[in-house]
Design a protein around this motif. Structure first.
Motif, PDB file in Angstrom:
ATOM      1  N   GLY A 109       0.813  -1.210   0.000  1.00 53.40           N
ATOM      2  CA  GLY A 109       0.000   0.000   0.000  1.00 53.40           C
ATOM      3  C   GLY A 109       0.846   1.258   0.000  1.00 53.40           C
ATOM      4  O   GLY A 109       2.069   1.222  -0.003  1.00 53.40           O
ATOM      5  N   GLY A 110       0.171   2.409   0.009  1.00 54.41           N
ATOM      6  CA  GLY A 110       0.886   3.674  -0.003  1.00 54.41           C
ATOM      7  C   GLY A 110       1.306   4.082  -1.393  1.00 54.41           C
ATOM      8  O   GLY A 110       1.098   3.364  -2.377  1.00 54.41           O
ATOM      9  N   SER A 111       1.904   5.259  -1.476  1.00 51.34           N
ATOM     10  CA  SER A 111       2.363   5.785  -2.755  1.00 51.34           C
ATOM     11  C   SER A 111       3.757   6.359  -2.599  1.00 51.34           C
ATOM     12  O   SER A 111       4.260   6.508  -1.481  1.00 51.34           O
ATOM     13  N   CYS A 112       4.395   6.655  -3.715  1.00 52.84           N
ATOM     14  CA  CYS A 112       5.767   7.153  -3.698  1.00 52.84           C
ATOM     15  C   CYS A 112       5.881   8.325  -4.667  1.00 52.84           C
ATOM     16  O   CYS A 112       5.299   8.309  -5.758  1.00 52.84           O
ATOM     17  N   ARG A 113       6.637   9.334  -4.250  1.00 53.17           N
ATOM     18  CA  ARG A 113       6.893  10.505  -5.089  1.00 53.17           C
ATOM     19  C   ARG A 113       8.394  10.710  -5.211  1.00 53.17           C
ATOM     20  O   ARG A 113       9.154  10.348  -4.306  1.00 53.17           O
ATOM     21  N   PHE A 120      13.523   9.940  -2.879  1.00 49.05           N
ATOM     22  CA  PHE A 120      12.159   9.422  -2.922  1.00 49.05           C
ATOM     23  C   PHE A 120      11.469   9.711  -1.595  1.00 49.05           C
ATOM     24  O   PHE A 120      12.100   9.707  -0.536  1.00 49.05           O
ATOM     25  N   ARG A 121      10.181   9.929  -1.672  1.00 47.48           N
ATOM     26  CA  ARG A 121       9.360  10.082  -0.469  1.00 47.48           C
ATOM     27  C   ARG A 121       8.233   9.065  -0.569  1.00 47.48           C
ATOM     28  O   ARG A 121       7.267   9.251  -1.309  1.00 47.48           O
ATOM     29  N   CYS A 122       8.389   7.978   0.200  1.00 44.90           N
ATOM     30  CA  CYS A 122       7.460   6.844   0.146  1.00 44.90           C
ATOM     31  C   CYS A 122       6.612   6.824   1.413  1.00 44.90           C
ATOM     32  O   CYS A 122       7.130   7.036   2.513  1.00 44.90           O
ATOM     33  N   ASP A 123       5.324   6.546   1.252  1.00 48.54           N
ATOM     34  CA  ASP A 123       4.444   6.484   2.415  1.00 48.54           C
ATOM     35  C   ASP A 123       4.864   5.384   3.385  1.00 48.54           C
ATOM     36  O   ASP A 123       4.639   5.493   4.596  1.00 48.54           O
ATOM     37  N   VAL A 124       5.468   4.325   2.868  1.00 49.39           N
ATOM     38  CA  VAL A 124       5.884   3.206   3.715  1.00 49.39           C
ATOM     39  C   VAL A 124       7.313   3.386   4.207  1.00 49.39           C
ATOM     40  O   VAL A 124       7.582   3.362   5.409  1.00 49.39           O
ATOM     41  N   CYS A 125       8.252   3.562   3.294  1.00 48.19           N
ATOM     42  CA  CYS A 125       9.679   3.609   3.658  1.00 48.19           C
ATOM     43  C   CYS A 125      10.095   4.947   4.265  1.00 48.19           C
ATOM     44  O   CYS A 125      11.020   4.994   5.075  1.00 48.19           O
ATOM     45  N   GLY A 126       9.444   6.014   3.874  1.00 42.20           N
ATOM     46  CA  GLY A 126       9.873   7.339   4.297  1.00 42.20           C
ATOM     47  C   GLY A 126      10.690   8.004   3.212  1.00 42.20           C
ATOM     48  O   GLY A 126      10.584   7.669   2.030  1.00 42.20           O
ATOM     49  N   THR A 127      11.548   8.947   3.604  1.00 42.56           N
ATOM     50  CA  THR A 127      12.370   9.694   2.656  1.00 42.56           C
ATOM     51  C   THR A 127      13.775   9.111   2.601  1.00 42.56           C
ATOM     52  O   THR A 127      14.381   8.844   3.636  1.00 42.56           O
TER      53      THR A 127
END
Length: 322
Positions: free
Chosen positions: A12-16, A28-35
């Motif tokens: 789940g989540g998204s990544c920018r 990257f800024r991922c909802d799961v992993c973080g930045t």
């Protein structure tokens, strides 16, 4: 939105992506992993989003590492050489430590907000070090059955979740125990100077296998993670959850002395090491030269050293062979 090169958004989540003009890295800024940032060489090879060679555990372990080693002002940079070493030995915390991480997360949230955790966040499994969200939610459910956590299990078409999560009094006792450094994982931590041509191979080829074979405890240091994380956070967490701490004072390293003091302050068993000739000629700082110090040397058979260090660790942990 794009695919996260680490977790692939499979939970789940998204990544920018935040591009760096003229830079050899992408952030990257991922909802799961973080930045986190990745150098372009690594991004085009092992961490290419299309690469399916990494195992689920390797990806989850990397996601947990990234999530654990970032602050609002600082985040990990993943480099090719470091990455190869990391994935070769990647592993997640065992379920007991994951459970302790859950209690710490819930306790921190309660203290910071004054209210229960309404929904477990998307990044919950990455925070606690679980291989998947499902696994982390099952652990929360198990902790509720053990009377450490309160919460309401909610079932939906996508699985189940735990809502309105809090801590019981027994849970708060576990939280305080961990905060005071009284929780111990099944490993030891060694504080030492890195890059020494004698000490490095001695620790890797003699000391670590010796402890593993004798008492089945791993011995960890920071050489494999320091370049890609926030070293102070990693070091404090490793010492806080270690069963014992070894401190090599051969080089009068200020960092090793600081780490020894931190461990002593937490009440951890601390055992000092020093190269034999150095200790005989100059000893260590007067604050430690009266403490138990096990001397090592490359010039003699290691059997005597092995017997002494293992016996000292056993006494410190109240571990005695049957």
């Amino acid at each position: 939105m794009e695919t996260c090169p680490v977790c692939r958004n499979e939970e789940g989540g998204s990544c920018r992506t935040m591009r760096h003009d003229g830079s050899d890295q992408r952030t990257f800024r991922c909802d799961v992993c973080g930045t986190f940032s990745v150098d372009r060489r690594l991004l085009s090879s092992q961490l290419n989003p299309e690469n399916l060679e990494l195992t689920k555990i390797q990806r989850a372990s990397l996601s947990h590492f990234i999530r654990s080693n970032q602050t609002p002002d600082n985040y990990p940079l993943l480099m090719s050489d470091w990455f190869r070493a990391f994935v070769s030995q990647a592993k997640l915390p065992n379920p007991a430590i994951q459970a302790q991480n859950i209690i710490r997360f819930v306790g921190n949230q309660l203290l910071n907000s004054g209210s229960k955790v309404r929904n477990l966040p998307t990044n919950f499994h990455a925070i606690v070090g679980s291989p998947s969200r499902e696994f982390s939610v099952e652990l929360v459910s198990e902790l509720t059955k053990q009377g450490l956590i309160t919460g309401r299990v909610s079932t939906s078409i996508s699985g189940y979740d735990v809502l309105n999560v809090g801590l019981t009094l027994a849970g708060w006792e576990c939280y305080e125990t961990e905060q005071k450094g009284q929780f111990s994982g099944k490993y030891g931590f060694i504080a030492m100077k890195f890059g020494d041509p004698n000490l490095d191979p001695f620790v890797d080829n003699v000391l670590k296998p010796l402890i593993k074979d004798a008492i089945s405890y791993d011995l960890v240091d920071l050489r494999n993670v320091a370049r890609a994380g926030i070293i102070d956070n990693i070091m404090r967490a490793q010492i806080r959850d270690a069963a014992f701490v070894l401190v090599d004072l051969t080089h009068d390293n200020y960092g090793a002395y600081w780490e020894a003091g931190y461990a002593e302050g937490l009440g951890k068993p601390v055992i000092y090491l020093c190269e034999k000739k150095k200790f005989e000629e100059a000893k260590t700082h007067f604050d430690t030269n009266h403490c138990t110090t096990v001397c090592w040397t490359l010039e003699e058979d290691t059997a005597s050293f092995g017997s002494e260090i293992i016996a000292t660790i056993r006494r410190s942990l109240n571990l005695f062979p049957e």
